[in-house]
Design a protein around this motif. Structure first.
Motif, PDB file in Angstrom:
ATOM      1  N   PHE A 216       0.831  -1.214   0.000  1.00  0.00           N
ATOM      2  CA  PHE A 216       0.000   0.000   0.000  1.00  0.00           C
ATOM      3  C   PHE A 216       0.866   1.265   0.000  1.00  0.00           C
ATOM      4  N   ASN A 217       2.089   1.177  -0.537  1.00  0.00           N
ATOM      5  CA  ASN A 217       3.039   2.273  -0.378  1.00  0.00           C
ATOM      6  C   ASN A 217       2.859   3.426  -1.361  1.00  0.00           C
ATOM      7  N   SER A 218       1.833   3.380  -2.188  1.00  0.00           N
ATOM      8  CA  SER A 218       1.480   4.502  -3.053  1.00  0.00           C
ATOM      9  C   SER A 218      -0.012   4.408  -3.319  1.00  0.00           C
ATOM     10  N   PRO A 219      -0.676   5.535  -3.644  1.00  0.00           N
ATOM     11  CA  PRO A 219      -2.118   5.468  -3.919  1.00  0.00           C
ATOM     12  C   PRO A 219      -2.461   4.482  -5.034  1.00  0.00           C
ATOM     13  N   ARG A 220      -1.636   4.441  -6.073  1.00  0.00           N
ATOM     14  CA  ARG A 220      -1.898   3.541  -7.195  1.00  0.00           C
ATOM     15  C   ARG A 220      -1.801   2.086  -6.766  1.00  0.00           C
ATOM     16  N   ARG A 221      -0.723   1.761  -6.036  1.00  0.00           N
ATOM     17  CA  ARG A 221      -0.562   0.371  -5.599  1.00  0.00           C
ATOM     18  C   ARG A 221      -1.606   0.001  -4.559  1.00  0.00           C
ATOM     19  N   ALA A 222      -1.952   0.915  -3.658  1.00  0.00           N
ATOM     20  CA  ALA A 222      -2.968   0.624  -2.646  1.00  0.00           C
ATOM     21  C   ALA A 222      -4.307   0.309  -3.312  1.00  0.00           C
ATOM     22  N   TYR A 223      -4.685   1.101  -4.315  1.00  0.00           N
ATOM     23  CA  TYR A 223      -5.942   0.853  -5.028  1.00  0.00           C
ATOM     24  C   TYR A 223      -5.882  -0.490  -5.755  1.00  0.00           C
ATOM     25  N   GLN A 224      -4.733  -0.765  -6.357  1.00  0.00           N
ATOM     26  CA  GLN A 224      -4.554  -2.035  -7.062  1.00  0.00           C
ATOM     27  C   GLN A 224      -4.706  -3.210  -6.104  1.00  0.00           C
ATOM     28  N   THR A 225      -4.078  -3.128  -4.936  1.00  0.00           N
ATOM     29  CA  THR A 225      -4.139  -4.206  -3.950  1.00  0.00           C
ATOM     30  C   THR A 225      -5.562  -4.423  -3.461  1.00  0.00           C
ATOM     31  N   VAL A 226      -6.251  -3.344  -3.112  1.00  0.00           N
ATOM     32  CA  VAL A 226      -7.627  -3.459  -2.628  1.00  0.00           C
ATOM     33  C   VAL A 226      -8.541  -3.987  -3.737  1.00  0.00           C
ATOM     34  N   GLY A 227      -8.336  -3.494  -4.971  1.00  0.00           N
ATOM     35  CA  GLY A 227      -9.146  -3.966  -6.090  1.00  0.00           C
ATOM     36  C   GLY A 227      -8.990  -5.453  -6.332  1.00  0.00           C
ATOM     37  N   LEU A 228      -7.759  -5.949  -6.293  1.00  0.00           N
ATOM     38  CA  LEU A 228      -7.513  -7.378  -6.480  1.00  0.00           C
ATOM     39  C   LEU A 228      -8.082  -8.190  -5.316  1.00  0.00           C
ATOM     40  N   MET A 229      -8.056  -7.613  -4.104  1.00  0.00           N
ATOM     41  CA  MET A 229      -8.676  -8.290  -2.961  1.00  0.00           C
ATOM     42  C   MET A 229     -10.176  -8.461  -3.195  1.00  0.00           C
ATOM     43  N   LEU A 230     -10.832  -7.398  -3.676  1.00  0.00           N
ATOM     44  CA  LEU A 230     -12.270  -7.474  -3.939  1.00  0.00           C
ATOM     45  C   LEU A 230     -12.580  -8.521  -5.002  1.00  0.00           C
ATOM     46  N   MET A 231     -11.765  -8.569  -6.058  1.00  0.00           N
ATOM     47  CA  MET A 231     -11.962  -9.582  -7.084  1.00  0.00           C
ATOM     48  C   MET A 231     -11.760 -10.983  -6.516  1.00  0.00           C
ATOM     49  N   SER A 232     -10.787 -11.127  -5.628  1.00  0.00           N
ATOM     50  CA  SER A 232     -10.523 -12.420  -5.004  1.00  0.00           C
ATOM     51  C   SER A 232     -11.676 -12.837  -4.097  1.00  0.00           C
ATOM     52  N   VAL A 233     -12.254 -11.881  -3.367  1.00  0.00           N
ATOM     53  CA  VAL A 233     -13.409 -12.182  -2.521  1.00  0.00           C
ATOM     54  C   VAL A 233     -14.548 -12.744  -3.368  1.00  0.00           C
ATOM     55  N   VAL A 234     -14.823 -12.097  -4.506  1.00  0.00           N
ATOM     56  CA  VAL A 234     -15.892 -12.570  -5.390  1.00  0.00           C
ATOM     57  C   VAL A 234     -15.572 -13.958  -5.926  1.00  0.00           C
ATOM     58  N   GLN A 235     -14.307 -14.177  -6.306  1.00  0.00           N
ATOM     59  CA  GLN A 235     -13.895 -15.470  -6.833  1.00  0.00           C
ATOM     60  C   GLN A 235     -14.160 -16.591  -5.826  1.00  0.00           C
ATOM     61  N   ILE A 236     -13.727 -16.389  -4.594  1.00  0.00           N
ATOM     62  CA  ILE A 236     -13.891 -17.414  -3.562  1.00  0.00           C
ATOM     63  C   ILE A 236     -15.354 -17.540  -3.145  1.00  0.00           C
ATOM     64  N   ALA A 237     -16.054 -16.413  -3.052  1.00  0.00           N
ATOM     65  CA  ALA A 237     -17.472 -16.453  -2.677  1.00  0.00           C
ATOM     66  C   ALA A 237     -18.273 -17.262  -3.688  1.00  0.00           C
ATOM     67  N   GLY A 238     -17.995 -17.054  -4.967  1.00  0.00           N
ATOM     68  CA  GLY A 238     -18.691 -17.811  -5.995  1.00  0.00           C
ATOM     69  C   GLY A 238     -18.418 -19.296  -5.889  1.00  0.00           C
ATOM     70  N   TYR A 239     -17.157 -19.635  -5.661  1.00  0.00           N
ATOM     71  CA  TYR A 239     -16.781 -21.056  -5.589  1.00  0.00           C
ATOM     72  C   TYR A 239     -17.475 -21.751  -4.413  1.00  0.00           C
ATOM     73  N   PHE A 240     -17.318 -21.176  -3.211  1.00  0.00           N
ATOM     74  CA  PHE A 240     -17.894 -21.824  -2.027  1.00  0.00           C
ATOM     75  C   PHE A 240     -19.417 -21.826  -2.083  1.00  0.00           C
ATOM     76  N   GLY A 241     -19.990 -20.732  -2.548  1.00  0.00           N
ATOM     77  CA  GLY A 241     -21.438 -20.678  -2.624  1.00  0.00           C
ATOM     78  C   GLY A 241     -22.004 -21.707  -3.574  1.00  0.00           C
ATOM     79  N   LEU A 242     -21.392 -21.824  -4.752  1.00  0.00           N
ATOM     80  CA  LEU A 242     -21.893 -22.766  -5.748  1.00  0.00           C
ATOM     81  C   LEU A 242     -21.672 -24.213  -5.321  1.00  0.00           C
ATOM     82  N   MET A 243     -20.471 -24.521  -4.845  1.00  0.00           N
ATOM     83  CA  MET A 243     -20.144 -25.915  -4.525  1.00  0.00           C
ATOM     84  C   MET A 243     -20.873 -26.404  -3.279  1.00  0.00           C
TER      85      MET A 243
END
Length: 408
Positions: A216-243
């Motif tokens: 999170f050492n720059s605004p660009r990287r912090a946004y990138q990290t949080v954005g990828l976290m949100l995408m990862s949450v959706v990825q895992i939520a979809g998997y566990f929910g469906l299975m």
């Protein structure tokens, strides 16, 4: 994104083969352990007289262990090397899984599952970093997808072993198989060498100073990290929910038999394997924005289409389609994260981002259960489709995903 250096000319092919074989096996054994718990849970509940709340906490404790292990071993992998730390994580979840064979109370189960989570959560990012530094940049998507396919093989193997062992020897005996990964740690330390990329980074940078704040050492990287976290949450939520929910949904609402729902599970896993293979090739050939865009929109559409399937003849291909798009993307996260973050924080970035997804997305089973109590199936599946659209929008706003060769 960073161009991952090609391994040194000496023994390159041999090291690549050992790397992909060991990481794929590690992910397979990790998934096998997770599925052991799923198959054994009803027996554990009966034998130990657990309440629904106590049983539900077992998965939550495991996910929390994964988050803790991801944070710890991601940092250790960036400080002390991928191979050594990867072997330690495999050893930890192997021993903790085996210890479940001796658990005779819910307290011991919570402890052993937390330790299992620590090892499994630490394994992911370190193994992905190892792959990304052993292969050329235009092959990373395919190779991380191959490793993810290994995880699906582990899930299928767990189903076979559980079917044979649980009815005859019981759930304690099933967890004795946790000793198998111990052999893998010996193989890893003997045949897999540290990557030139890590050794170079260790010589030229102070790897002891690596910490989570670097993500999170720059605004660009912090946004990138949080954005990828949100995408990862959706990825895992979809998997566990469906299975976790779709088989029971089919049994109750579509009047599909238990054997029919098992067939759906097989079709879905087959779709996942094909999806991972295709996604890796699309990612390497036309880039992350197109790859994630196609699969996220495909996941949203296929999830909603599932509500139209009413017979076994339509449910099976619908399940395969969901698996193809919804979980085909999983291997791609490691490839993208590895290229977006420098070598010095690569395993940390992978572990933190994906394990935050696991810790939060893992609660999707609870959320879908609550929705099912109050709403119809089309509304529930429409909500899940909406999550994929949300992930698609987030993906579009991450600048570094526009094209390869950009580093945040």
């Amino acid at each position: 994104m960073n161009q991952a250096p090609v391994a040194s000319a000496i023994h390159t092919d041999s090291q690549q083969k050992w790397t992909i074989a060991s990481t794929s096996a590690g992910f397979a054994l990790e998934n096998m352990d997770v599925m052991f718990l799923s198959f054994a849970l009803s027996s554990i509940i009966t034998e130990l007289h657990l309440s629904a709340g106590q049983a539900g906490m077992i998965s939550s404790v495991t996910n929390l262990g994964m988050l803790a292990g991801g944070l710890l071993f991601g940092l250790l992998g960036d400080r002390y090397g991928r191979v050594k730390i990867f072997s330690y994580t495999v050893f930890i979840f192997a021993i903790a899984t085996t210890a479940m064979a001796f658990a005779n109370s819910i307290g011991w189960i919570y402890l052993f599952r937390f330790l299992t989570g620590i090892g499994a959560g630490g394994e992911y990012g370190v193994g992905i970093a190892l792959i990304s530094e052993r292969f050329a940049a235009n092959k990373i998507g395919r190779m991380t997808s191959v490793a993810a396919i290994g995880g699906q093989i582990g899930a299928a193997l767990a189903a076979v072993l559980a079917a044979v062992i649980l009815p005859t020897l019981g759930w304690h005996a099933l967890f004795f198989l946790g000793l198998i990964p111990v052999t893998l740690t010996v193989i890893i330390r003997r045949h897999v060498h540290e990557t030139p990329a890590f050794l170079k980074a260790k010589r030229s940078a102070n790897t002891q100073s690596v910490n989570l704040l670097v993500l999170f050492n720059s605004p660009r990287r912090a946004y990138q990290t949080v954005g990828l976290m949100l995408m990862s949450v959706v990825q895992i939520a979809g998997y566990f929910g469906l299975m976790n929910w779709l088989p029971s949904i089919m049994q109750k609402q579509a009047h599909v038999s238990v054997s029919g729902s098992a067939m759906w599970m097989i079709a879905t896993i087959a779709g996942m394997v094909m999806g991972m293979f295709v996604f890796g090739n699309v990612l390497d050939n036309i880039g992350p924005r197109w790859a994630f865009g196609i699969f996220l929109i495909g996941a949203a559409i296929s999830v909603y289409i599932f509500t139209l399937a009413k017979t076994t003849a339509t449910i099976l291909p619908a399940g395969a389609l969901i698996g193809f798009f919804s979980n085909g993307m999983f291997g791609g996260y490691g490839a993208v994260i590895s290229e977006l973050y420098p070598v010095t924080i690569r395993s940390t970035a992978n572990n933190v981002i994906v394990n935050v997804g696991r810790a939060i997305g893992g609660f999707s089973s609870v959320a879908i259960g609550l929705l099912m109590e109050h709403f119809t199936l089309p509304i529930v599946m429409g909500s899940l489709a909406g999550l994929y659209i949300f992930s698609f929008i987030v993906m579009l706003t991450i600048p570094a995903l526009v094209k390869r060769g950009v580093t945040a």
